[in-house]
Design a protein around this motif. Sequence first.
Motif: not given
Length: 289
Positions: A109, A111, A231, A281, A284
């Motif tokens: 995960d 992000r 990240s 946030a 990508t």
Amino acid sequence: MIGALRGHETMKRRVMLLIILLIAGALVPWSAEAQRSPVILATTTSTQDSGLLDVLVPLFEKQTGYSVKTIAVGTGQSLALAGRGEADVALCHAPSLEKKYVDEGKLHDRRLVMYNDFVIIGPEDDPARIKGMPKAVDALKRIAETQSRFVSRGDQSGTHVLEQGLWKQAGIEPKGAWYIESGQGMGQTLGISNDRRAYTITDRGTWLAFQKRIGLPVLVEKDKPLLNIYSVMEINPANGPRVNVAGGKAFADFVVAPETQVLIKTFGVDKFGQPLFVPIAGKTDADFR
């Protein structure tokens, strides 16, 4: 006599009840605390040295009731800790290394949280004459050609990984008396660079936080390879028996939450006249290619 005995028994029962209540009252918060283990955050020295964690961690603790233990080292070390199950969440800035750990299943995960950028700083007299050069790779070539002093983190941090990539692009293997490896975090490396009147690569946030203590101006900036993306990643509980999965997820969710992103967006403006980080946030890696 019987009345006295009954009174004595009643008093004993009251005392016992009071003792039970006191014990129960002491155990309840202890049990709650035992169930909510501290969150171990493995992160980079730049998030610590910039002062950002001094703002985010207390807010997270207040909102969630978790306490946080921060281990601020280079990204390589942070990811290694996470990979061994010795951390509950990782906040790093070396995308290629991070993706390797995710691909191996040790982290998940991933992000994006925020970015700032790297800059090349150096002495004001600029012996290598790199000031204003548009390409970081060309600036490093000139530093090597002139054998001007350069201080490297030398610690497999995100900053060091980026620097190594730039040297590779330049076709240069840096070595010799002019190339100094500090083996230290960003703040300490800035201090060594200042003492040696040397060039170095730093994230802009840490440079802003330290600029009043050092006399090394920004000489090369805003080249695309100098983008510095942070990240957050959760840890696979299979990495070790003590991974605090719930706490790690709580912190990861916290740093990408809209309210936290607003704090990141304004952090540093009052002190430095500009933000130290840009929140991203929801974006990508493809958004930054």
